[in-house]
Write an enzyme that holds these catalytic residues in place. Structure first.
Site, PDB file in Angstrom:
ATOM      1  N   GLY A 133       0.821  -1.199   0.000  1.00 42.31           N
ATOM      2  CA  GLY A 133       0.000   0.000   0.000  1.00 42.31           C
ATOM      3  C   GLY A 133       0.853   1.246   0.000  1.00 42.31           C
ATOM      4  O   GLY A 133       2.082   1.181   0.157  1.00 42.31           O
ATOM      5  N   PRO A 134       0.247   2.403  -0.160  1.00 43.78           N
ATOM      6  CA  PRO A 134       1.002   3.665  -0.196  1.00 43.78           C
ATOM      7  C   PRO A 134       1.595   3.987   1.162  1.00 43.78           C
ATOM      8  O   PRO A 134       1.216   3.401   2.185  1.00 43.78           O
ATOM      9  CB  PRO A 134      -0.066   4.693  -0.619  1.00 43.78           C
ATOM     10  N   PRO A 135       2.535   4.923   1.205  1.00 45.37           N
ATOM     11  CA  PRO A 135       3.156   5.286   2.493  1.00 45.37           C
ATOM     12  C   PRO A 135       2.154   5.939   3.439  1.00 45.37           C
ATOM     13  O   PRO A 135       1.229   6.638   3.022  1.00 45.37           O
ATOM     14  CB  PRO A 135       4.258   6.278   2.089  1.00 45.37           C
ATOM     15  N   GLY A 136       2.351   5.698   4.725  1.00 49.51           N
ATOM     16  CA  GLY A 136       1.577   6.389   5.736  1.00 49.51           C
ATOM     17  C   GLY A 136       0.227   5.799   6.060  1.00 49.51           C
ATOM     18  O   GLY A 136      -0.562   6.432   6.767  1.00 49.51           O
ATOM     19  N   VAL A 137      -0.076   4.580   5.597  1.00 56.20           N
ATOM     20  CA  VAL A 137      -1.381   3.990   5.883  1.00 56.20           C
ATOM     21  C   VAL A 137      -1.342   3.047   7.082  1.00 56.20           C
ATOM     22  O   VAL A 137      -2.371   2.504   7.468  1.00 56.20           O
ATOM     23  CB  VAL A 137      -1.928   3.232   4.646  1.00 56.20           C
ATOM     24  N   GLY A 138      -0.153   2.839   7.683  1.00 55.21           N
ATOM     25  CA  GLY A 138      -0.080   2.048   8.900  1.00 55.21           C
ATOM     26  C   GLY A 138       0.353   0.620   8.715  1.00 55.21           C
ATOM     27  O   GLY A 138       0.024  -0.231   9.544  1.00 55.21           O
ATOM     28  N   LYS A 139       1.114   0.312   7.655  1.00 57.91           N
ATOM     29  CA  LYS A 139       1.535  -1.068   7.412  1.00 57.91           C
ATOM     30  C   LYS A 139       2.495  -1.549   8.497  1.00 57.91           C
ATOM     31  O   LYS A 139       2.378  -2.669   8.991  1.00 57.91           O
ATOM     32  CB  LYS A 139       2.195  -1.174   6.026  1.00 57.91           C
ATOM     33  N   THR A 140       3.452  -0.693   8.864  1.00 55.27           N
ATOM     34  CA  THR A 140       4.437  -1.086   9.874  1.00 55.27           C
ATOM     35  C   THR A 140       3.806  -1.178  11.256  1.00 55.27           C
ATOM     36  O   THR A 140       4.053  -2.130  12.009  1.00 55.27           O
ATOM     37  CB  THR A 140       5.604  -0.083   9.883  1.00 55.27           C
ATOM     38  N   SER A 492      -3.624   3.292 -18.655  1.00 61.53           N
ATOM     39  CA  SER A 492      -4.964   3.690 -18.207  1.00 61.53           C
ATOM     40  C   SER A 492      -5.386   5.047 -18.715  1.00 61.53           C
ATOM     41  O   SER A 492      -6.373   5.596 -18.240  1.00 61.53           O
ATOM     42  CB  SER A 492      -5.026   3.682 -16.677  1.00 61.53           C
ATOM     43  N   LYS A 535      -8.129   5.271  -7.374  1.00 63.42           N
ATOM     44  CA  LYS A 535      -8.582   6.252  -8.353  1.00 63.42           C
ATOM     45  C   LYS A 535      -9.953   6.810  -8.005  1.00 63.42           C
ATOM     46  O   LYS A 535     -10.211   8.016  -8.150  1.00 63.42           O
ATOM     47  CB  LYS A 535      -8.616   5.602  -9.747  1.00 63.42           C
TER      48      LYS A 535
END
Length: 602
Positions: A133-140, A492, A535
């Protein structure tokens, strides 16, 4: 006289050497006891005992003596049989995950499935999960929460920029300064055989002159092979099957296919506006208040102010920029609090010298001191603009779409979805197609494909062109993708380019509330694309009301939150003629049937 001086010195040396020998014998005895108590498998214990016998026969001054001793100490410190007790309470784990992170339903569902199966069957191999996922979404942070809910030890390994396979597999003991790899070092640190390992930024591993770390990870992340993982330094198999590996990545395109095949990819998309509002109110703001020495009795941020920060000062899929903006507001309020002359506000009573924390029940900063009359500080929309300055992001859709030859496309980036304006103009020339905006090969081909389709169907859409004369006769067409400093590529943009060209040649305006995405074929079919949720979220945040999507992407709308779907109208199309009917007000009444769409007779 000289002999008398030498004798006591020699005697001291002999006594000192004797002490060294005693210490060495004690250390070897201690090592022998540790080997017996380490709980090693039989084949590992044989290797350790053999090395110990070599150590006994080895003079202490030899360089190999220290190497062998360090090796045996590592062997005794590894958790060969030490397992931490797990908390297999699926109800508690569900509650903990919901409290720590908002949203992420697919991710939480997969973790709870693992816990349920683990509770039914005690011996279960740890899955290899990859959060993309994109940075800053809480993966870590969600990896840390999973370890806490399981009651396991947590260890994070950052793989960003790693370019040496020895970081994973370790060095061979024949080298000077050799050491084990990060996997074995992590196991030594946590001291248990079943921790949660977070392999952060696995998509940023690079191959270097010392091998490919991604290839070295193949054995680590293969559930069928990691039960006998062999580190070069250790040189004996170690069982990693009970370790729960969690990898994080921003994209899967840079992960080698063989490594990606060994992991279970779980997408972690960006947050919607409502989710960001909830996260800011319940997670980010309390954290920032605590870090800046404030309380909710000193600072009140209205919901409209948070909405303004989200819409006008941040444009991201995650919440890192949002957290920084909230921190800026807290710092501005902290200055005002200190200027009130109440220095005691910055030193809580329970942190003052001589005051024990246990003597205070429910320590609340605001309840221990007298607040100045002008507190709390209430931050509204006007105050946000005074603190953060002018808005960084304003909607420019209406202004940009006020002339023919402009349409809004949708793009996927590592930071989430974005709207993308596509502009076109024509001028006298010799039939050239000019493309600008740092486009990749795929988008260049899409532009050529779109122009040729419009040339073939010019008469159907009322484009003024004389019979027998090509549309591009004596005309150059310039297509530009703004933000020329940003590289763009991907399959796209075909639908958007066709719409822009038809708008340019017919002189009609594209609907200002329509955004679109999709790739095309030479026959005008609309092909499915990826990144639909990101999107759609970008279109919703930009104020769009209708979104044109390929019909084959209808299944991807399941991932879009219901609150977003309620605000948008989705036009599912399978042919370019359907796209043009929706993109222009009133459509094209003369076009009623898609002749190219012939049903299969098989």
């Amino acid at each position: 006289m000289q002999v008398e001086k030498i004798v006591p010195i020699r005697g001291n040396r002999q006594k000192f050497d004797f002490d060294d020998e005693d210490m060495e014998e004690d250390d070897i005895i201690l090592l022998e006891r540790k080997i017996k108590a380490a709980g090693m498998p039989s084949y590992v214990q044989k290797v350790a005992v053999k090395e110990l016998q070599r150590l006994k026969k080895m003079p202490p001054h030899m360089p190999e003596h220290a190497m062998t001793r360090n090796y045996l100490e590592l062997m005794t410190e590894l958790p060969w049989s030490k397992v931490s007790s797990e908390v297999l309470d699926i109800t508690k784990s569900r509650k903990d995950l919901d409290e720590d992170h908002y949203g992420m339903q697919k991710l939480k569902k997969r973790v709870l499935e693992y816990l349920a199966v683990r509770q039914l069957r005690k011996s279960l191999k740890g899955p290899i999960l990859c959060f993309v996922g994109p940075p800053g979404v809480g993966k870590t942070s969600v990896g840390r929460s999973i370890a806490q809910s399981l009651g396991r030890e947590f260890h994070r390994i950052s793989l960003g920029g790693v370019c040496d396979q020895a970081d994973i597999r370790g060095h061979r003991r024949t080298y000077i300064g050799s050491m084990p790899g990060r996997i074995i070092q992590g196991l030594k640190t946590v001291g248990t055989k079943n921790p949660v390992f977070l392999l952060d930024e696995i998509d940023k591993v690079n191959a270097g002159i010392h091998g490919d770390p991604a290839a070295a990870l193949l054995e680590v992340l293969d559930p069928e092979q990691n039960c006998s993982f062999t580190d070069h330094y250790l040189n004996v198999p170690f069982d990693l099957s009970q370790v729960l590996f969690i990898a994080t990545a921003n994209t899967v395109t840079t992960i080698p296919p063989a490594l990606l095949d060994r992991m279970e990819v779980i997408p972690v998309p960006g947050y919607t506006y409502d989710e960001k509002q909830h996260i800011a109110r319940n997670h980010l703001l309390p954290k920032q208040l605590k870090e800046h020495g404030l309380s909710d009795k000193m600072l009140i941020i209205q919901d409209e102010a948070i909405k303004t920060i989200i819409l006008k000062y941040t444009r991201e899929a995650g919440v890192r920029s949002l957290e920084r903006k909230l921190g800026a507001v807290c710092r501005a309020v902290a200055v005002k609090v200190v200027e009130c002359g109440k220095e005691a506000l910055s030193v809580p009573e329970y942190e003052k010298p001589g005051v024990k924390p246990e003597s205070i029940s429910n320590p609340d900063l605001a309840s221990m001191i007298d607040l100045p009359p002008d507190l709390p500080v209430v931050v509204d929309e006007t105050a946000v603009e005074d603190i953060l300055g002018p808005a960084q992001y304003d909607s420019e859709v209406t202004a940009r779409l006020g002339q023919p030859g402009v349409a809004v496309g949708l793009a996927w980036t590592l930071a989430g979805g974005e709207i993308m304006f596509v502009e076109a103009t024509k001028m006298d020339g010799d039939g050239q197609l000019i493309l600008t905006g740092q486009l990749g090969d795929v988008m260049k081909e899409s532009a050529k494909l779109a122009l040729n389709w419009v040339r073939c169907h010019a008469e159907e859409y009322g484009i003024p062109v004389e019979r027998g004369i090509d549309l591009m006769e004596g005309t150059d067409v310039h297509i530009h993708f703004p933000a020329g400093a940003v590289e763009k590529d991907g399959p796209s943009a075909g639908v958007t380019i066709v719409t822009v060209l038809v708008s340019l040649f017919t002189g009609r305006l594209v609907e200002s509330d329509v955004a679109m995405t999709g790739e095309i074929t030479l026959r005008g079919l609309v092909l499915p694309v990826g990144g639909i949720k990101e999107k759609v979220l970008a279109a919703h945040q930009a104020g769009m009301r209708r979104v044109i999507l390929p019909k084959k992407n209808e299944k991807d709308l399941i991932e879009v939150p219901q609150s977003v779907k309620d605000d948008l109208v989705f036009e599912l199309v399978s042919h370019l003629k359907e796209v043009l009917q929706v993109a222009f007000e009133g459509g094209f009444p003369s076009i009623t049937h898609c002749a190219e769409m012939v049903p299969s007779k098989l």
